[in-house]
Design a protein around this motif. Structure first.
Motif, PDB file in Angstrom:
ATOM      1  N   ASN A 155      -1.024 -11.237   3.072  1.00 13.79           N
ATOM      2  CA  ASN A 155      -0.085 -10.591   4.000  1.00 13.79           C
ATOM      3  C   ASN A 155      -0.003 -11.344   5.323  1.00 13.79           C
ATOM      4  O   ASN A 155       1.089 -11.531   5.879  1.00 13.79           O
ATOM      5  CB  ASN A 155      -0.505  -9.148   4.246  1.00 13.79           C
ATOM      6  CG  ASN A 155      -0.269  -8.250   3.045  1.00 13.79           C
ATOM      7  OD1 ASN A 155       0.486  -8.606   2.140  1.00 13.79           O
ATOM      8  ND2 ASN A 155      -0.925  -7.111   3.012  1.00 13.79           N
ATOM      9  N   SER A 193       4.774  -1.132  10.046  1.00 19.91           N
ATOM     10  CA  SER A 193       4.931  -1.890   8.805  1.00 19.91           C
ATOM     11  C   SER A 193       4.118  -1.227   7.704  1.00 19.91           C
ATOM     12  O   SER A 193       2.904  -1.402   7.617  1.00 19.91           O
ATOM     13  CB  SER A 193       4.470  -3.343   9.010  1.00 19.91           C
ATOM     14  OG  SER A 193       5.220  -3.976  10.016  1.00 19.91           O
ATOM     15  N   ILE A 208       3.251  -1.194   4.049  1.00 20.88           N
ATOM     16  CA  ILE A 208       3.317  -2.126   2.926  1.00 20.88           C
ATOM     17  C   ILE A 208       2.288  -1.718   1.889  1.00 20.88           C
ATOM     18  O   ILE A 208       1.136  -1.416   2.224  1.00 20.88           O
ATOM     19  CB  ILE A 208       3.057  -3.570   3.397  1.00 20.88           C
ATOM     20  CG1 ILE A 208       4.150  -4.006   4.386  1.00 20.88           C
ATOM     21  CG2 ILE A 208       2.992  -4.530   2.221  1.00 20.88           C
ATOM     22  CD1 ILE A 208       3.860  -5.327   5.044  1.00 20.88           C
ATOM     23  N   SER A 209       2.712  -1.714   0.640  1.00 19.93           N
ATOM     24  CA  SER A 209       1.803  -1.415  -0.464  1.00 19.93           C
ATOM     25  C   SER A 209       1.605  -2.658  -1.317  1.00 19.93           C
ATOM     26  O   SER A 209       2.313  -3.656  -1.164  1.00 19.93           O
ATOM     27  CB  SER A 209       2.361  -0.271  -1.321  1.00 19.93           C
ATOM     28  OG  SER A 209       3.575  -0.657  -1.959  1.00 19.93           O
ATOM     29  N   ASP A 247       4.724  -4.027  -3.346  1.00 14.73           N
ATOM     30  CA  ASP A 247       5.940  -4.461  -2.675  1.00 14.73           C
ATOM     31  C   ASP A 247       6.247  -5.927  -2.983  1.00 14.73           C
ATOM     32  O   ASP A 247       5.341  -6.760  -3.087  1.00 14.73           O
ATOM     33  CB  ASP A 247       5.817  -4.283  -1.160  1.00 14.73           C
ATOM     34  CG  ASP A 247       5.865  -2.820  -0.748  1.00 14.73           C
ATOM     35  OD1 ASP A 247       6.253  -1.983  -1.584  1.00 14.73           O
ATOM     36  OD2 ASP A 247       5.504  -2.513   0.407  1.00 14.73           O
ATOM     37  N   THR A 248       7.527  -6.218  -3.113  1.00 16.12           N
ATOM     38  CA  THR A 248       7.945  -7.606  -3.286  1.00 16.12           C
ATOM     39  C   THR A 248       7.973  -8.306  -1.923  1.00 16.12           C
ATOM     40  O   THR A 248       7.815  -7.665  -0.876  1.00 16.12           O
ATOM     41  CB  THR A 248       9.345  -7.669  -3.924  1.00 16.12           C
ATOM     42  OG1 THR A 248      10.294  -7.054  -3.032  1.00 16.12           O
ATOM     43  CG2 THR A 248       9.352  -6.943  -5.260  1.00 16.12           C
ATOM     44  N   ILE A 265      10.533  -9.576  -0.456  1.00 18.13           N
ATOM     45  CA  ILE A 265      11.695  -9.097   0.293  1.00 18.13           C
ATOM     46  C   ILE A 265      11.378  -7.771   0.974  1.00 18.13           C
ATOM     47  O   ILE A 265      11.735  -7.556   2.151  1.00 18.13           O
ATOM     48  CB  ILE A 265      12.915  -8.940  -0.644  1.00 18.13           C
ATOM     49  CG1 ILE A 265      13.258 -10.282  -1.295  1.00 18.13           C
ATOM     50  CG2 ILE A 265      14.105  -8.397   0.140  1.00 18.13           C
ATOM     51  CD1 ILE A 265      13.614 -11.366  -0.312  1.00 18.13           C
ATOM     52  N   GLN A 266      10.698  -6.885   0.280  1.00 17.00           N
ATOM     53  CA  GLN A 266      10.332  -5.600   0.876  1.00 17.00           C
ATOM     54  C   GLN A 266       9.337  -5.781   2.015  1.00 17.00           C
ATOM     55  O   GLN A 266       9.423  -5.089   3.039  1.00 17.00           O
ATOM     56  CB  GLN A 266       9.745  -4.682  -0.197  1.00 17.00           C
ATOM     57  CG  GLN A 266      10.753  -4.211  -1.234  1.00 17.00           C
ATOM     58  CD  GLN A 266      10.109  -3.452  -2.385  1.00 17.00           C
ATOM     59  OE1 GLN A 266       8.985  -3.749  -2.790  1.00 17.00           O
ATOM     60  NE2 GLN A 266      10.818  -2.451  -2.904  1.00 17.00           N
ATOM     61  N   ILE A 267       8.402  -6.709   1.839  1.00 21.68           N
ATOM     62  CA  ILE A 267       7.434  -6.977   2.915  1.00 21.68           C
ATOM     63  C   ILE A 267       8.154  -7.514   4.147  1.00 21.68           C
ATOM     64  O   ILE A 267       7.876  -7.099   5.279  1.00 21.68           O
ATOM     65  CB  ILE A 267       6.362  -7.972   2.433  1.00 21.68           C
ATOM     66  CG1 ILE A 267       5.483  -7.327   1.355  1.00 21.68           C
ATOM     67  CG2 ILE A 267       5.495  -8.442   3.599  1.00 21.68           C
ATOM     68  CD1 ILE A 267       4.476  -8.276   0.743  1.00 21.68           C
ATOM     69  N   ALA A 278      11.264  -7.032   5.011  1.00 20.82           N
ATOM     70  CA  ALA A 278      12.070  -5.969   5.625  1.00 20.82           C
ATOM     71  C   ALA A 278      11.207  -5.063   6.487  1.00 20.82           C
ATOM     72  O   ALA A 278      11.624  -4.630   7.570  1.00 20.82           O
ATOM     73  CB  ALA A 278      12.768  -5.157   4.539  1.00 20.82           C
ATOM     74  N   ASN A 279       9.998  -4.775   6.040  1.00 21.57           N
ATOM     75  CA  ASN A 279       9.105  -3.907   6.807  1.00 21.57           C
ATOM     76  C   ASN A 279       8.384  -4.649   7.930  1.00 21.57           C
ATOM     77  O   ASN A 279       7.852  -4.005   8.848  1.00 21.57           O
ATOM     78  CB  ASN A 279       8.063  -3.267   5.881  1.00 21.57           C
ATOM     79  CG  ASN A 279       8.650  -2.213   4.968  1.00 21.57           C
ATOM     80  OD1 ASN A 279       9.446  -1.393   5.404  1.00 21.57           O
ATOM     81  ND2 ASN A 279       8.289  -2.247   3.699  1.00 21.57           N
TER      82      ASN A 279
END
Length: 236
Positions: A17, A86, A88-89, A92-93, A95-97, A99-100
């Motif tokens: 991350n 933020s 995040i799990s 998550d892809t 793109i999702q990371i 975005a957050n």
């Protein structure tokens, strides 16, 4: 072992991350800072140069957590278009990371742009004022060729050095930024481990930060030696 789990198992997702955060910040900041630094040097004393220099000084003077707070107020509270936290799990892809994590990426990019652009502008101005550029002008070489073919390679080594050092310093600043946005990265894990007195995790994160800083410093020296025309081997 830490928290009844292997340290590597705890660090792996957080390290990924953090590297995503720093990596995408660098992808945004480096091209912008190099391009704007060259433009500011070429258009010296213009409105663009003066305005960009003022913004650079402001970005370098204001602490990172203050910039983060300002961006949260603008984009999360007033405009309500970006998340202030933020979340995040593990599923998550990328793109999702992204975005957050748009706001922490924005903060780190602003800080990095300020440092690199300042050095790039100064280095380019020094080269453009040098004698060999003036000789090229007298010989009738085009201005674009002088800038990109002759001046830019000579101005790159200082900029590459500060780029590597900025990337290394981001690892220190990322601790604060991750805490502000509650981003689940290595910085947040380090602070939590210090609070819990989890020494194996603290030692592992310190080793990662140190190794990355030293590695980037060595990479900067190597890249500078390759980019510096005066250090290249002359082949007959």
């Amino acid at each position: 072992m830490a928290r009844n789990r292997p340290v590597a198992e705890i660090l792996a997702p957080r390290l990924l991350n953090t590297f995503l955060l720093v990596g995408f910040s660098a992808l945004i900041a480096i091209p912008i800072s190099f391009g704007f630094g060259i433009a500011a040097a070429v258009k010296r004393d213009s409105f663009f140069d003066i305005a960009s220099s003022a913004l650079i000084i402001m970005a370098m003077a204001i602490p990172e957590f203050v910039i983060a707070t300002i961006l949260i107020l603008i984009f999360s509270i007033f405009l309500r278009i970006l998340p202030a936290v933020s979340i995040i799990s593990g599923n998550d892809t990328v793109i999702q990371i992204l975005a957050n994590a748009a706001l922490p990426i924005g903060v780190l990019s602003i800080v990095m742009i300020a440092h690199i652009m300042r050095v790039m502008r100064t280095s380019m101005i020094d080269i453009l004022d040098s004698d060999f550029i003036k000789v090229g002008t007298f010989r009738g070489l085009s201005f674009s060729r002088l800038v990109f073919r002759h001046a830019l390679p000579s101005a790159l080594p200082p900029a590459l050095n500060v780029t590597a050092m900025s990337l290394a310093s981001l690892l220190g600043g990322v601790v604060v930024i991750e805490r502000v946005f509650n981003y689940p990265g290595l910085g947040t894990l380090t602070l939590q481990a210090i609070h819990d007195r989890d020494m194996p995790v603290v030692q592992a994160t310190v080793i990662i930060f140190t190794a990355t800083y030293v590695g980037l410093g060595m990479l900067a020296d190597f890249a500078s030696s390759l980019a510096d025309p005066s250090l290249r081997r002359i082949r007959v």
